[in-house]
Design a protein around this motif. Structure first.
Motif, PDB file in Angstrom:
ATOM      1  N   THR A 158       0.820  -1.221   0.000  1.00 29.62           N
ATOM      2  CA  THR A 158       0.000   0.000   0.000  1.00 29.62           C
ATOM      3  C   THR A 158       0.851   1.268   0.000  1.00 29.62           C
ATOM      4  N   GLU A 159       2.007   1.226   0.660  1.00 28.82           N
ATOM      5  CA  GLU A 159       2.905   2.388   0.583  1.00 28.82           C
ATOM      6  C   GLU A 159       3.347   2.577  -0.871  1.00 28.82           C
ATOM      7  N   LEU A 160       3.600   1.460  -1.550  1.00 35.07           N
ATOM      8  CA  LEU A 160       3.959   1.510  -2.971  1.00 35.07           C
ATOM      9  C   LEU A 160       2.815   2.123  -3.779  1.00 35.07           C
ATOM     10  N   LYS A 161       1.610   1.658  -3.484  1.00 35.98           N
ATOM     11  CA  LYS A 161       0.424   2.165  -4.201  1.00 35.98           C
ATOM     12  C   LYS A 161       0.301   3.681  -4.004  1.00 35.98           C
ATOM     13  N   MET A 162       0.464   4.136  -2.771  1.00 35.74           N
ATOM     14  CA  MET A 162       0.334   5.575  -2.490  1.00 35.74           C
ATOM     15  C   MET A 162       1.389   6.395  -3.236  1.00 35.74           C
ATOM     16  N   LEU A 163       2.635   5.917  -3.207  1.00 35.63           N
ATOM     17  CA  LEU A 163       3.696   6.694  -3.864  1.00 35.63           C
ATOM     18  C   LEU A 163       3.570   6.636  -5.379  1.00 35.63           C
ATOM     19  N   GLU A 164       3.022   5.520  -5.893  1.00 26.94           N
ATOM     20  CA  GLU A 164       2.764   5.462  -7.341  1.00 26.94           C
ATOM     21  C   GLU A 164       1.668   6.449  -7.732  1.00 26.94           C
ATOM     22  N   VAL A 165       0.676   6.597  -6.852  1.00 21.85           N
ATOM     23  CA  VAL A 165      -0.384   7.584  -7.114  1.00 21.85           C
ATOM     24  C   VAL A 165       0.214   8.999  -7.086  1.00 21.85           C
ATOM     25  N   ALA A 166       1.112   9.242  -6.141  1.00 29.07           N
ATOM     26  CA  ALA A 166       1.786  10.554  -6.089  1.00 29.07           C
ATOM     27  C   ALA A 166       2.554  10.800  -7.386  1.00 29.07           C
ATOM     28  N   ASP A 167       3.170   9.736  -7.897  1.00 27.36           N
ATOM     29  CA  ASP A 167       3.906   9.822  -9.151  1.00 27.36           C
ATOM     30  C   ASP A 167       2.971  10.129 -10.324  1.00 27.36           C
ATOM     31  N   GLN A 168       1.799   9.491 -10.306  1.00 27.77           N
ATOM     32  CA  GLN A 168       0.785   9.744 -11.349  1.00 27.77           C
ATOM     33  C   GLN A 168       0.316  11.199 -11.290  1.00 27.77           C
TER      34      GLN A 168
ATOM     35  N   VAL B  99       1.214  20.645 -11.725  1.00 24.96           N
ATOM     36  CA  VAL B  99       2.125  21.155 -10.703  1.00 24.96           C
ATOM     37  C   VAL B  99       3.188  20.121 -10.324  1.00 24.96           C
ATOM     38  N   GLU B 100       4.170  20.585  -9.595  1.00 22.38           N
ATOM     39  CA  GLU B 100       5.280  19.719  -9.184  1.00 22.38           C
ATOM     40  C   GLU B 100       4.915  19.010  -7.877  1.00 22.38           C
ATOM     41  N   ILE B 101       5.236  17.727  -7.796  1.00 19.43           N
ATOM     42  CA  ILE B 101       4.931  16.941  -6.603  1.00 19.43           C
ATOM     43  C   ILE B 101       6.238  16.434  -5.994  1.00 19.43           C
ATOM     44  N   SER B 102       6.395  16.604  -4.710  1.00 22.62           N
ATOM     45  CA  SER B 102       7.547  16.062  -3.998  1.00 22.62           C
ATOM     46  C   SER B 102       7.055  14.863  -3.181  1.00 22.62           C
ATOM     47  N   LYS B 103       7.681  13.703  -3.375  1.00 21.50           N
ATOM     48  CA  LYS B 103       7.159  12.464  -2.773  1.00 21.50           C
ATOM     49  C   LYS B 103       7.952  12.095  -1.513  1.00 21.50           C
ATOM     50  N   THR B 104       7.250  12.020  -0.408  1.00 18.66           N
ATOM     51  CA  THR B 104       7.900  11.702   0.870  1.00 18.66           C
ATOM     52  C   THR B 104       7.416  10.350   1.388  1.00 18.66           C
ATOM     53  N   PHE B 105       8.370   9.503   1.736  1.00 17.57           N
ATOM     54  CA  PHE B 105       8.031   8.183   2.307  1.00 17.57           C
ATOM     55  C   PHE B 105       7.887   8.315   3.820  1.00 17.57           C
ATOM     56  N   LEU B 106       6.660   8.084   4.294  1.00 14.99           N
ATOM     57  CA  LEU B 106       6.366   8.179   5.737  1.00 14.99           C
ATOM     58  C   LEU B 106       5.880   6.812   6.238  1.00 14.99           C
TER      59      LEU B 106
ATOM     60  N   MET C  35      10.799  -1.963   3.095  1.00 18.35           N
ATOM     61  CA  MET C  35      10.019  -0.949   2.389  1.00 18.35           C
ATOM     62  C   MET C  35      10.901   0.136   1.764  1.00 18.35           C
ATOM     63  N   MET C  36      11.739   0.763   2.596  1.00 15.66           N
ATOM     64  CA  MET C  36      12.503   1.909   2.080  1.00 15.66           C
ATOM     65  C   MET C  36      13.426   1.529   0.921  1.00 15.66           C
ATOM     66  N   PRO C  37      14.204   0.430   1.044  1.00 11.61           N
ATOM     67  CA  PRO C  37      15.081   0.087  -0.088  1.00 11.61           C
ATOM     68  C   PRO C  37      14.296  -0.217  -1.369  1.00 11.61           C
ATOM     69  N   GLU C  38      13.174  -0.922  -1.235  1.00 15.31           N
ATOM     70  CA  GLU C  38      12.403  -1.300  -2.420  1.00 15.31           C
ATOM     71  C   GLU C  38      11.782  -0.065  -3.093  1.00 15.31           C
ATOM     72  N   LEU C  39      11.181   0.812  -2.288  1.00 15.72           N
ATOM     73  CA  LEU C  39      10.535   2.007  -2.850  1.00 15.72           C
ATOM     74  C   LEU C  39      11.576   2.961  -3.429  1.00 15.72           C
TER      75      LEU C  39
ATOM     76  N   GLY D 139      12.542   4.528  -7.462  1.00 18.65           N
ATOM     77  CA  GLY D 139      12.603   5.985  -7.679  1.00 18.65           C
ATOM     78  C   GLY D 139      11.407   6.731  -7.151  1.00 18.65           C
ATOM     79  N   LEU D 140      10.777   6.204  -6.087  1.00 16.00           N
ATOM     80  CA  LEU D 140       9.540   6.811  -5.601  1.00 16.00           C
ATOM     81  C   LEU D 140       9.734   7.675  -4.350  1.00 16.00           C
ATOM     82  N   ILE D 141      10.977   7.816  -3.900  1.00 12.60           N
ATOM     83  CA  ILE D 141      11.195   8.578  -2.665  1.00 12.60           C
ATOM     84  C   ILE D 141      12.090   9.794  -2.920  1.00 12.60           C
ATOM     85  N   ASP D 142      11.556  10.984  -2.629  1.00 15.42           N
ATOM     86  CA  ASP D 142      12.378  12.191  -2.672  1.00 15.42           C
ATOM     87  C   ASP D 142      12.944  12.509  -1.289  1.00 15.42           C
TER      88      ASP D 142
END
Ligand SMILES: [Zn+2]
Length: 416
Positions: A154-164, A171-178, A202-206, A210-213
């Protein structure tokens, strides 16, 4: 000499928010013009009326004497989530206790459940709707955190949505892994094990995808300990990722000091920040991000130490903290008002908080946050008589035209 620019915006009073030494903070340029090429600001001209030079451009916008600021930046949001908590809000106001609400599956657990169950499309559509409110008020860059999945999928799903959203919104989106937002129900009383999952899987995979800024955590009695936060930061550091932190919101665990040691981009909330903590911040590059919406919605009474931050020249950012539980807020302008009414910040500090200092809180100050040559042409024209009006108003939207990367992305009906 004449050159042809892609776009020229003229007949505007400009609050550049540039941090020049002789600046009054607003960096005001009266009767100005901004010339844009390839999405960047290439010239800023003052006193156009006295300037006989011919400026040619493909497109021109006549600001008709209105005000212009940099595009606003919302540097702390949780914009992507399933469901909402309006029903829970109603129950609380009818006198149902937190315990009872929690027993019925309310609180953050309900948002985690709804986010896990939602499809990517559903999450995208609801977040895009919320994002559109921000854009309509002149926001051109938004930070979005994960943290309602609390499992890899689900964290992957959320960050992929942020990417979309980054791809499909203007606008520009900055993606933060929380990932370290809360302990998921299946890890109840096993928070150390959950932190291992966050750090080792989680962190290494995400990050690989390229989903974590930036990496964030919630360092708090009801969140994670200082030790656990340190572990998250160490992992981020080993992956070359910058960090920020939810700290000192409900108590003082020393999260801000720790974050300064890791050169965090920002520490956020800070109601319980001590004078000692402020001295650490003063020595660092870390921005103090204040979130008046959460303070307001939770009926908090302890104010962040604004005076100490101000005296020590710590840059202060302001953000919506848009989230379903503690700040269901979709107006950065309202946050500017609350920064001035609740936190007694000045209108100048509030505007700095959503422009240049918000850019610093996202590590983007080289490109965004002020109207200066070489920076990205992210601009808002406002139907106001002075920049203070942006903080003064409660409600209404004085936005006239929003320009992102040199392109008009929102324009008022009367400007067409
Ligand atoms: Zn937050």
């Amino acid at each position: 000499m004449s050159s042809v620019f892609d776009l020229v915006v003229h007949n505007v009073n400009i609050a550049t928010m540039a941090e020049a030494e002789d600046s009054d903070g607003y960096g005001i340029i009266e009767d100005g013009a901004v010339c844009i090429d390839d999405g960047k600001i290439v010239r800023v001209i003052a006193n156009c009326e006295n300037n006989s030079e011919t400026i040619e451009s493909e497109h021109t916008i006549d600001g008709q004497g209105r005000w212009m600021t940099p595009g606003l930046i919302d540097c702390h949001t949780h914009l992507i989530y399933g469901g909402n908590r309006a029903k829970e809000y109603e129950m609380r106001l009818q006198g149902v206790s937190y315990e009872e609400i929690a027993k019925q599956g309310g609180g953050i657990v309900s948002t985690v459940k709804a986010t896990r169950e939602a499809s990517k499309q559903e999450l995208f559509e609801s977040a895009a709707k919320r994002l559109s409110y921000l854009i309509d008020e002149g926001v051109t860059c938004v930070e979005i955190k994960s943290g309602y999945g609390l499992d890899l999928q689900t964290e992957l799903k959320m960050l992929e949505v942020a990417d979309q959203l980054a791809q499909f919104s203007p606008v520009e989106i900055s993606k933060t892994f929380l990932g370290a937002h809360a302990v998921p129900p299946e890890y109840k009383n096993r928070s150390d094990e959950y932190i291992d999952l966050v750090c080792n899987e989680m962190m290494p995979e995400l990050n690989k995808r390229g989903l974590i800024d930036c990496v964030d955590a919630f360092c708090e009695g009801i969140g994670f300990s200082l030790e656990q936060t340190k572990k998250v930061f160490d992992t981020a550091k080993s992956l070359g990722l910058p960090v920020k932190l939810h700290a000192e919101q409900l108590s003082n665990l020393g999260g801000s000091k720790l974050a300064c040691e890791y050169n965090a981009w920002s520490v956020d909330h800070l109601e319980y920040l001590s004078e000692d903590d402020v001295s650490y911040l003063a020595k660092s590059q870390t921005v103090a991000t204040l979130l008046p919406g959460a303070f307001y919605f939770l009926n908090e009474t302890k104010l962040p130490p604004i005076d100490a931050l101000r005296k020590n020249n710590v840059p202060i950012a302001i953000a919506t903290d848009s989230n379903p539980g503690s700040s269901p807020c979709l107006s950065l302008l309202l946050m500017m008002n609350m920064a001035t009414t609740l936190f007694k910040m000045t209108p100048l500090e509030a505007l700095q908080g959503v422009t240049i200092n918000a850019a610093k809180a996202l590590g983007k100050e080289d490109r965004l946050g002020s109207i200066e040559i070489g920076k990205q042409a992210d601009l808002v024209i406002w139907d106001i008589n002075s920049p203070a009006e942006l903080s003064y108003r409660i409600g209404g939207n004085p936005r006239y035209t929003v320009i992102k990367n040199g392109n008009v992305i929102v324009s008022s009906p009367q400007s067409i």
